[in-house]
Design a protein around this motif. Sequence first.
Motif, PDB file in Angstrom:
ATOM      1  N   LEU A  97     -29.709  -4.060 -39.268  1.00  0.00           N
ATOM      2  CA  LEU A  97     -30.431  -2.881 -39.740  1.00  0.00           C
ATOM      3  C   LEU A  97     -30.865  -1.965 -38.604  1.00  0.00           C
ATOM      4  O   LEU A  97     -30.691  -0.759 -38.658  1.00  0.00           O
ATOM      5  CB  LEU A  97     -31.658  -3.325 -40.546  1.00  0.00           C
ATOM      6  CG  LEU A  97     -32.381  -2.242 -41.348  1.00  0.00           C
ATOM      7  CD1 LEU A  97     -31.452  -1.666 -42.401  1.00  0.00           C
ATOM      8  CD2 LEU A  97     -33.620  -2.818 -42.019  1.00  0.00           C
ATOM      9  N   THR A  98     -31.410  -2.554 -37.557  1.00  0.00           N
ATOM     10  CA  THR A  98     -31.998  -1.725 -36.501  1.00  0.00           C
ATOM     11  C   THR A  98     -31.387  -1.943 -35.134  1.00  0.00           C
ATOM     12  O   THR A  98     -31.672  -1.199 -34.206  1.00  0.00           O
ATOM     13  CB  THR A  98     -33.503  -2.014 -36.361  1.00  0.00           C
ATOM     14  OG1 THR A  98     -33.681  -3.376 -35.947  1.00  0.00           O
ATOM     15  CG2 THR A  98     -34.232  -1.787 -37.667  1.00  0.00           C
ATOM     16  N   GLY A  99     -30.566  -2.997 -34.991  1.00  0.00           N
ATOM     17  CA  GLY A  99     -30.118  -3.364 -33.647  1.00  0.00           C
ATOM     18  C   GLY A  99     -28.926  -2.610 -33.139  1.00  0.00           C
ATOM     19  O   GLY A  99     -28.571  -2.751 -31.967  1.00  0.00           O
ATOM     20  N   GLY A 100     -28.278  -1.852 -33.983  1.00  0.00           N
ATOM     21  CA  GLY A 100     -27.077  -1.178 -33.539  1.00  0.00           C
ATOM     22  C   GLY A 100     -26.061  -2.189 -33.068  1.00  0.00           C
ATOM     23  O   GLY A 100     -25.772  -3.165 -33.747  1.00  0.00           O
ATOM     24  N   PHE A 101     -25.547  -1.982 -31.867  1.00  0.00           N
ATOM     25  CA  PHE A 101     -24.581  -2.916 -31.331  1.00  0.00           C
ATOM     26  C   PHE A 101     -25.164  -3.681 -30.148  1.00  0.00           C
ATOM     27  O   PHE A 101     -24.442  -4.269 -29.366  1.00  0.00           O
ATOM     28  CB  PHE A 101     -23.320  -2.166 -30.925  1.00  0.00           C
ATOM     29  CG  PHE A 101     -22.724  -1.404 -32.074  1.00  0.00           C
ATOM     30  CD1 PHE A 101     -22.927  -0.045 -32.204  1.00  0.00           C
ATOM     31  CD2 PHE A 101     -22.009  -2.072 -33.048  1.00  0.00           C
ATOM     32  CE1 PHE A 101     -22.398   0.649 -33.279  1.00  0.00           C
ATOM     33  CE2 PHE A 101     -21.477  -1.375 -34.130  1.00  0.00           C
ATOM     34  CZ  PHE A 101     -21.669  -0.016 -34.243  1.00  0.00           C
ATOM     35  N   LYS A 102     -26.492  -3.689 -30.063  1.00  0.00           N
ATOM     36  CA  LYS A 102     -27.148  -4.357 -28.958  1.00  0.00           C
ATOM     37  C   LYS A 102     -27.315  -5.836 -29.270  1.00  0.00           C
ATOM     38  O   LYS A 102     -27.871  -6.200 -30.293  1.00  0.00           O
ATOM     39  CB  LYS A 102     -28.528  -3.738 -28.709  1.00  0.00           C
ATOM     40  CG  LYS A 102     -29.273  -4.339 -27.534  1.00  0.00           C
ATOM     41  CD  LYS A 102     -30.676  -3.736 -27.408  1.00  0.00           C
ATOM     42  CE  LYS A 102     -30.607  -2.255 -27.110  1.00  0.00           C
ATOM     43  NZ  LYS A 102     -31.947  -1.683 -26.939  1.00  0.00           N
TER      44      LYS A 102
ATOM     45  N   THR B  31     -14.789  -1.278 -25.781  1.00  0.00           N
ATOM     46  CA  THR B  31     -16.233  -1.378 -25.532  1.00  0.00           C
ATOM     47  C   THR B  31     -16.504  -2.233 -24.294  1.00  0.00           C
ATOM     48  O   THR B  31     -15.961  -3.324 -24.164  1.00  0.00           O
ATOM     49  CB  THR B  31     -16.955  -1.982 -26.750  1.00  0.00           C
ATOM     50  OG1 THR B  31     -16.517  -1.293 -27.927  1.00  0.00           O
ATOM     51  CG2 THR B  31     -18.446  -1.816 -26.622  1.00  0.00           C
ATOM     52  N   LEU B  32     -17.346  -1.718 -23.415  1.00  0.00           N
ATOM     53  CA  LEU B  32     -17.668  -2.407 -22.162  1.00  0.00           C
ATOM     54  C   LEU B  32     -19.171  -2.444 -21.977  1.00  0.00           C
ATOM     55  O   LEU B  32     -19.871  -1.468 -22.280  1.00  0.00           O
ATOM     56  CB  LEU B  32     -16.992  -1.688 -20.990  1.00  0.00           C
ATOM     57  CG  LEU B  32     -17.134  -2.309 -19.590  1.00  0.00           C
ATOM     58  CD1 LEU B  32     -15.884  -2.015 -18.770  1.00  0.00           C
ATOM     59  CD2 LEU B  32     -18.359  -1.835 -18.864  1.00  0.00           C
ATOM     60  N   TYR B  33     -19.678  -3.569 -21.515  1.00  0.00           N
ATOM     61  CA  TYR B  33     -21.104  -3.771 -21.340  1.00  0.00           C
ATOM     62  C   TYR B  33     -21.384  -4.255 -19.922  1.00  0.00           C
ATOM     63  O   TYR B  33     -20.622  -5.030 -19.361  1.00  0.00           O
ATOM     64  CB  TYR B  33     -21.621  -4.849 -22.307  1.00  0.00           C
ATOM     65  CG  TYR B  33     -21.174  -4.714 -23.742  1.00  0.00           C
ATOM     66  CD1 TYR B  33     -19.923  -5.163 -24.153  1.00  0.00           C
ATOM     67  CD2 TYR B  33     -22.020  -4.151 -24.707  1.00  0.00           C
ATOM     68  CE1 TYR B  33     -19.510  -5.055 -25.465  1.00  0.00           C
ATOM     69  CE2 TYR B  33     -21.615  -4.042 -26.024  1.00  0.00           C
ATOM     70  CZ  TYR B  33     -20.358  -4.501 -26.395  1.00  0.00           C
ATOM     71  OH  TYR B  33     -19.953  -4.385 -27.706  1.00  0.00           O
ATOM     72  N   TRP B  34     -22.526  -3.844 -19.396  1.00  0.00           N
ATOM     73  CA  TRP B  34     -23.077  -4.417 -18.173  1.00  0.00           C
ATOM     74  C   TRP B  34     -24.391  -5.107 -18.528  1.00  0.00           C
ATOM     75  O   TRP B  34     -25.263  -4.508 -19.150  1.00  0.00           O
ATOM     76  CB  TRP B  34     -23.343  -3.345 -17.123  1.00  0.00           C
ATOM     77  CG  TRP B  34     -22.141  -2.864 -16.386  1.00  0.00           C
ATOM     78  CD1 TRP B  34     -21.456  -1.695 -16.582  1.00  0.00           C
ATOM     79  CD2 TRP B  34     -21.476  -3.519 -15.294  1.00  0.00           C
ATOM     80  NE1 TRP B  34     -20.419  -1.584 -15.696  1.00  0.00           N
ATOM     81  CE2 TRP B  34     -20.405  -2.697 -14.890  1.00  0.00           C
ATOM     82  CE3 TRP B  34     -21.682  -4.726 -14.612  1.00  0.00           C
ATOM     83  CZ2 TRP B  34     -19.540  -3.039 -13.846  1.00  0.00           C
ATOM     84  CZ3 TRP B  34     -20.832  -5.070 -13.582  1.00  0.00           C
ATOM     85  CH2 TRP B  34     -19.776  -4.227 -13.205  1.00  0.00           C
ATOM     86  N   TYR B  35     -24.496  -6.358 -18.129  1.00  0.00           N
ATOM     87  CA  TYR B  35     -25.707  -7.144 -18.336  1.00  0.00           C
ATOM     88  C   TYR B  35     -26.274  -7.593 -16.977  1.00  0.00           C
ATOM     89  O   TYR B  35     -25.524  -7.848 -16.043  1.00  0.00           O
ATOM     90  CB  TYR B  35     -25.426  -8.396 -19.169  1.00  0.00           C
ATOM     91  CG  TYR B  35     -25.383  -8.178 -20.660  1.00  0.00           C
ATOM     92  CD1 TYR B  35     -24.241  -7.697 -21.287  1.00  0.00           C
ATOM     93  CD2 TYR B  35     -26.491  -8.467 -21.445  1.00  0.00           C
ATOM     94  CE1 TYR B  35     -24.214  -7.503 -22.655  1.00  0.00           C
ATOM     95  CE2 TYR B  35     -26.471  -8.284 -22.825  1.00  0.00           C
ATOM     96  CZ  TYR B  35     -25.328  -7.803 -23.414  1.00  0.00           C
ATOM     97  OH  TYR B  35     -25.297  -7.609 -24.773  1.00  0.00           O
ATOM     98  N   GLN B  36     -27.592  -7.711 -16.935  1.00  0.00           N
ATOM     99  CA  GLN B  36     -28.274  -8.270 -15.765  1.00  0.00           C
ATOM    100  C   GLN B  36     -28.858  -9.615 -16.162  1.00  0.00           C
ATOM    101  O   GLN B  36     -29.570  -9.714 -17.152  1.00  0.00           O
ATOM    102  CB  GLN B  36     -29.399  -7.334 -15.309  1.00  0.00           C
ATOM    103  CG  GLN B  36     -30.178  -7.847 -14.110  1.00  0.00           C
ATOM    104  CD  GLN B  36     -31.458  -7.051 -13.896  1.00  0.00           C
ATOM    105  OE1 GLN B  36     -32.302  -6.944 -14.771  1.00  0.00           O
ATOM    106  NE2 GLN B  36     -31.595  -6.449 -12.711  1.00  0.00           N
ATOM    107  N   LYS B  44     -29.647  -9.510 -19.960  1.00  0.00           N
ATOM    108  CA  LYS B  44     -30.289  -8.331 -20.522  1.00  0.00           C
ATOM    109  C   LYS B  44     -29.325  -7.164 -20.410  1.00  0.00           C
ATOM    110  O   LYS B  44     -28.799  -6.878 -19.332  1.00  0.00           O
ATOM    111  CB  LYS B  44     -31.587  -8.013 -19.784  1.00  0.00           C
ATOM    112  CG  LYS B  44     -32.360  -6.832 -20.369  1.00  0.00           C
ATOM    113  CD  LYS B  44     -33.562  -6.471 -19.513  1.00  0.00           C
ATOM    114  CE  LYS B  44     -33.178  -5.617 -18.336  1.00  0.00           C
ATOM    115  NZ  LYS B  44     -34.336  -5.097 -17.586  1.00  0.00           N
ATOM    116  N   LEU B  45     -29.104  -6.475 -21.536  1.00  0.00           N
ATOM    117  CA  LEU B  45     -28.165  -5.359 -21.545  1.00  0.00           C
ATOM    118  C   LEU B  45     -28.688  -4.215 -20.692  1.00  0.00           C
ATOM    119  O   LEU B  45     -29.827  -3.768 -20.836  1.00  0.00           O
ATOM    120  CB  LEU B  45     -27.948  -4.872 -22.976  1.00  0.00           C
ATOM    121  CG  LEU B  45     -27.005  -3.670 -23.124  1.00  0.00           C
ATOM    122  CD1 LEU B  45     -25.578  -4.065 -22.756  1.00  0.00           C
ATOM    123  CD2 LEU B  45     -27.062  -3.107 -24.545  1.00  0.00           C
TER     124      LEU B  45
END
Lengths: 115, 115
Positions: A97-102, B31-36, B44-45
Amino acid sequence: AQSVAQPEDQVNVAEGNPLTVKCTYSVSGNPYLFWYVQYPNRGLQFLLKYITGDNLVKGSYGFEAEFNKSQTSFHLKKPSALVSDSALYFCAVRDSLTGGFKTIFGAGTRLFVKA
Amino acid sequence: EAGVAQSPRYKIIEKRQSVAFWCNPISGHATLYWYQQILGQGPKLLIQFQNNGVVDDSQLPKDRFSAERLKGVDSTLKIQPAKLEDSAVYLCASSLVQSQAYGYTFGSGTRLTVV
C-alpha cells in the motif's frame, strides 16, 4: 510505515535438527515478504518470497517459510539443518500500500549449525 | 547468467577523501539499487534506479553522496567527502522489472573503511 524485526541476533542448532529463524513485520497494506542469506564476504542471496497464496512457501536449499497473517510473522524453517547453513539470514518486507518498491531489511540473524 | 559485478572489493580511505564504487547489473535488468550495510545491521536502501532515472533517493545523504546510471546499465556511487560513519559494505542489486513481487540479485559488495 513498513518495518521488520528479527528478534534473535543468533540462533544455535545442532546438525540434523530442525531450525527456525524468526521474523515479524508491520505494514499498512498487504506484505510482500522475502528471506535472503549472506555468507561471509558474499552478497545477499535470495532464498524465497511470499506474495500471495499458500501460506507455506518453499525456497532454495531446502528452506521454507510460513506466513502467518494474524501473528504478522514470516518465520524461516528447515526440517534438518546442515553445517553449511551457517550464515547470516535477513528477512525483508515491502508494503503493497505505502512501500512502493522499497524493500526494508531486518537487522539479520546469525545461524550457527554445530556438527 | 553472470551475476551483479561490483568493484573494488575493498577500499580504505582517510576521512574527507573521495571514493567511487562501480556496479554492473545483470544484463537486461532495468532496476538497480544501491544499499549501505553497516556492520551488525541490515542493508539500507540508498538509491533506486529504473533504467537511467532515479525512482527513490530519499535516504541518500545528498550533501556527500551521489549516484548515476547514465546509460541505464552500469552505475557509479560516489562519496565526497567521506566521514568515519560511512564505513560499511556498499551493495548493488538489480532486478528484472520494477515489481514488488520480485526478489533482488545482489553483488558481493564493496567494503569501505574510512580512517
